[in-house]
Design an enzyme around this catalytic site. Structure first.
Site, PDB file in Angstrom:
ATOM      1  CE1 TYR A  12      33.051   8.101   4.683  1.00 58.75           C
ATOM      2  CE2 TYR A  12      33.740  10.248   4.923  1.00 58.75           C
ATOM      3  CZ  TYR A  12      33.063   9.139   4.344  1.00 58.75           C
ATOM      4  OH  TYR A  12      32.617   9.485   2.899  1.00 58.75           O
ATOM      5  CG  PHE A  82      43.438   9.713   8.399  1.00 57.79           C
ATOM      6  CD1 PHE A  82      43.028  10.479   7.396  1.00 57.79           C
ATOM      7  CD2 PHE A  82      44.294   8.505   8.067  1.00 57.79           C
ATOM      8  CE1 PHE A  82      43.445   9.873   6.053  1.00 57.79           C
ATOM      9  CE2 PHE A  82      44.476   8.074   6.780  1.00 57.79           C
ATOM     10  CZ  PHE A  82      44.002   8.774   5.883  1.00 57.79           C
ATOM     11  CE  LYS A  86      34.179  14.000  10.839  1.00 58.25           C
ATOM     12  NZ  LYS A  86      33.736  13.504   9.378  1.00 58.25           N
ATOM     13  CB  SER A 126      40.534  20.400   5.793  1.00 56.45           C
ATOM     14  OG  SER A 126      39.313  20.910   5.417  1.00 56.45           O
ATOM     15  CE1 TYR A 151      38.940  19.766  11.379  1.00 55.70           C
ATOM     16  CE2 TYR A 151      38.039  21.147   9.705  1.00 55.70           C
ATOM     17  CZ  TYR A 151      38.450  19.998  10.201  1.00 55.70           C
ATOM     18  OH  TYR A 151      38.792  19.397   8.982  1.00 55.70           O
ATOM     19  CE  LYS A 155      42.326  18.685  10.089  1.00 59.31           C
ATOM     20  NZ  LYS A 155      42.939  17.339  10.267  1.00 59.31           N
ATOM     21  CE1 TYR A 178      42.798  14.039   2.979  1.00 57.10           C
ATOM     22  CE2 TYR A 178      41.422  14.010   4.819  1.00 57.10           C
ATOM     23  CZ  TYR A 178      42.567  13.553   4.024  1.00 57.10           C
ATOM     24  OH  TYR A 178      43.544  12.712   4.828  1.00 57.10           O
ATOM     25  CG  LEU A 201      24.591  18.023   1.953  1.00 61.66           C
ATOM     26  CD1 LEU A 201      23.545  18.652   2.741  1.00 61.66           C
ATOM     27  CD2 LEU A 201      25.018  18.726   0.596  1.00 61.66           C
ATOM     28  N   GLY A 298      29.460  30.602   9.953  1.00 62.59           N
ATOM     29  CA  GLY A 298      30.968  29.916   9.453  1.00 62.59           C
ATOM     30  C   GLY A 298      31.138  29.350   8.210  1.00 62.59           C
TER      31      GLY A 298
HETATM   32  C1  UD1 Z   1      33.845  22.020   6.434  1.00 60.39           C
HETATM   33  C2  UD1 Z   1      35.285  22.289   5.587  1.00 60.39           C
HETATM   34  C3  UD1 Z   1      35.979  20.976   5.291  1.00 60.39           C
HETATM   35  C4  UD1 Z   1      36.129  20.096   6.758  1.00 60.39           C
HETATM   36  C5  UD1 Z   1      34.717  19.751   7.246  1.00 60.39           C
HETATM   37  C6  UD1 Z   1      34.628  19.000   8.623  1.00 60.39           C
HETATM   38  C7  UD1 Z   1      35.176  24.240   4.547  1.00 60.39           C
HETATM   39  C8  UD1 Z   1      34.940  24.877   3.140  1.00 60.39           C
HETATM   40  N1  UD1 Z   1      34.924  22.937   4.566  1.00 60.39           N
HETATM   41  O1  UD1 Z   1      33.110  21.182   5.547  1.00 60.39           O
HETATM   42  O2  UD1 Z   1      37.054  21.419   4.951  1.00 60.39           O
HETATM   43  O3  UD1 Z   1      36.839  19.114   6.426  1.00 60.39           O
HETATM   44  O4  UD1 Z   1      33.967  20.903   7.578  1.00 60.39           O
HETATM   45  O5  UD1 Z   1      33.587  18.673   8.990  1.00 60.39           O
HETATM   46  O6  UD1 Z   1      35.523  24.979   5.521  1.00 60.39           O
HETATM   47  N2  UD1 Z   1      24.665  21.648   4.803  1.00 60.39           N
HETATM   48  C9  UD1 Z   1      23.407  21.917   4.575  1.00 60.39           C
HETATM   49  N3  UD1 Z   1      22.485  20.815   5.618  1.00 60.39           N
HETATM   50  C10 UD1 Z   1      22.856  20.218   6.598  1.00 60.39           C
HETATM   51  C11 UD1 Z   1      24.316  20.000   6.557  1.00 60.39           C
HETATM   52  C12 UD1 Z   1      25.286  20.795   5.667  1.00 60.39           C
HETATM   53  O7  UD1 Z   1      22.542  22.652   4.125  1.00 60.39           O
HETATM   54  O8  UD1 Z   1      22.255  19.552   7.495  1.00 60.39           O
HETATM   55  C13 UD1 Z   1      25.424  22.422   4.019  1.00 60.39           C
HETATM   56  C14 UD1 Z   1      26.407  23.382   4.627  1.00 60.39           C
HETATM   57  O9  UD1 Z   1      25.838  24.686   4.836  1.00 60.39           O
HETATM   58  C15 UD1 Z   1      27.506  23.315   3.562  1.00 60.39           C
HETATM   59  C16 UD1 Z   1      27.341  22.052   2.682  1.00 60.39           C
HETATM   60  O10 UD1 Z   1      25.872  21.685   3.068  1.00 60.39           O
HETATM   61  O11 UD1 Z   1      26.947  24.253   2.469  1.00 60.39           O
HETATM   62  C17 UD1 Z   1      28.413  21.219   3.255  1.00 60.39           C
HETATM   63  O12 UD1 Z   1      28.323  21.381   4.445  1.00 60.39           O
HETATM   64  P1  UD1 Z   1      29.397  20.020   5.398  1.00 60.39           P
HETATM   65  O13 UD1 Z   1      29.276  18.790   4.897  1.00 60.39           O
HETATM   66  O14 UD1 Z   1      29.055  20.336   6.743  1.00 60.39           O
HETATM   67  O15 UD1 Z   1      30.846  20.512   5.005  1.00 60.39           O
HETATM   68  P2  UD1 Z   1      31.711  21.991   5.058  1.00 60.39           P
HETATM   69  O16 UD1 Z   1      31.011  22.703   6.078  1.00 60.39           O
HETATM   70  O17 UD1 Z   1      31.676  22.206   3.706  1.00 60.39           O
END
Ligand code: UD1
Length: 351
Positions: A12, A82, A86, A126, A151, A155, A178, A201, A298
């Protein structure tokens, strides 16, 4: 300008960075074993840039194969690394897989950097290295907390390996932390291609919006934040790509003040999960089918970047808004829907 080796070039962020490098006049080669990526994405990068891109289908955990790439390309002047696994949840289930893959590939690559005297090395790190921070926004000097997952440890350890390597070699290194990369290239020709059910997300939102997923879950609504959902810093993937090109230029111009420097790459704005969903609904006009659910193990409560250092030293400035992130991600999802062969193919042609 020498040749830039991009590892994980079919991924990506790797593919968007290749586009940015080529657009800025760099000569680029990619190495990607395609275990978690789709090589068709490079065809998209070729369409955008009008340039051919060579990918070596090599696993960096194999030292001899990695060494052979450097032997064949004596003019490599910089590396952007990269290639790594992940998925946070998967890393909890299979930690050794993560330590072996993410760290042995890095060590092999650095051995080649040393052997072939490569002057510049940029590492994909990250914000996960900060763990669950006490104070936000985090700056580059915020002390890392214990990582929340294997993971995250890969990093943290990866950064440490590079810091020690830089101390003992002539290579200048940059660690880019990032925050939450999201969105797709504004052309709609390349974007994220998650394998299986998306964990992140924004792909979860767009795949629900298009109907690929029946519904999505908001993980946690009882956090101490303004609406109870987690806060993150969503940064457009093209802004992330731009920072890599600027980092290389910075090193090439000899502007670095140390052998290994670190920069946060985020917008500096914290956004809740519900705000992200509403931004998507606004730009797409689609009512999202989501449920409020329990916390995901987590997850950190809230994190966003202080990006002053990247702005003042690299001259970097994020250009895309949250709405742009959602609009470009949605545009890409529509494209994938229109051309199912792109989504399903492992090596097909991008039309
Ligand atoms: C985490 C790491 C980031 C890493 C990434 C790799 C932290 C703070 N961030 O991202 O550095 O590069 O993993 O994958 O450690 N969410 C929902 N519903 C969903 C999916 C996600 O509510 O279906 C919420 C999660 O709970 C979170 C937010 O959306 O609060 C972002 O989640 P996500 O996109 O998975 O990224 P991080 O977990 O922040």
């Amino acid at each position: 300008m020498g040749k830039i080796l991009v590892t994980g070039g079919c991924g990506y962020i790797g593919s968007h960075t290749i586009v940015d490098l080529l657009t800025n006049g760099y000569d680029v080669i990619s190495v990607d074993n395609n275990s978690r990526s789709n090589p068709v994405i490079l065809k998209g990068a070729e369409v955008i840039t009008g340039k051919k891109i060579k990918n070596y289908k090599v696993d960096l955990c194999n030292y001899d194969d990695t060494f052979a790439i450097f032997q064949e390309n004596e003019d490599i002047s910089g590396i952007i690394h990269f290639a790594a696994f992940k998925a946070v949840g998967e890393s909890v289930a299979t930690p050794l897989l993560y330590f072996e893959n993410n760290l042995s590939s890095l060590v092999n690559l650095l051995k080649c950097v040393q052997e072939f005297h490569i002057p510049h090395f940029v590492f994909s790190s990250s914000c996960t290295v900060y763990g669950n921070p006490d104070i936000i926004p985090v700056t580059e000097t915020t002390l890392p907390k214990p990582a929340e997952s294997p993971y995250g440890y890969t990093k943290q350890m990866g950064e440490q390996i590079i810091v020690e390597f830089a101390r003992s070699s002539a290579t200048n290194c940059i660690l880019l932390r990032y925050f939450n990369p999201a969105g797709a290239h504004p052309s709609g020709i390349i974007g994220e291609m998650p394998l299986g059910k998306p964990q992140n997300l924004v792909p979860a939102i767009t795949q629900t919006g298009i109907g690929r997923l029946p519904k999505m879950m908001v993980f946690g609504t009882d956090y101490p934040t303004r609406d109870g959902s987690c806060v993150r810093d969503y940064i457009h993937v093209s802004d992330i790509a731009d920072a890599h090109t600027l980092s290389l230029k910075y090193l090439e111009e000899g502007m670095n003040m140390g052998r290994c420097e670190v920069f946060n790459l985020g917008t500096g704005e914290g956004i809740t999960v519900l705000e992200a969903i509403h931004a998507f609904e606004k730009v797409s006009g689609v009512k999202l089918n989501y449920e409020l659910g329990p916390r995901r193990p987590g997850d950190v409560v809230a994190i966003y970047a202080n990006n002053d250092k990247a702005r003042s030293i690299l001259g970097w400035k994020p250009k895309y808004s949250l709405e742009d992130i959602m609009a470009t991600a949605w545009n890409w999802e529509l494209r994938l829907k229109a051309d199912e062969t792109v989504f399903n193919s492992q090596a097909g042609e991008l039309n």
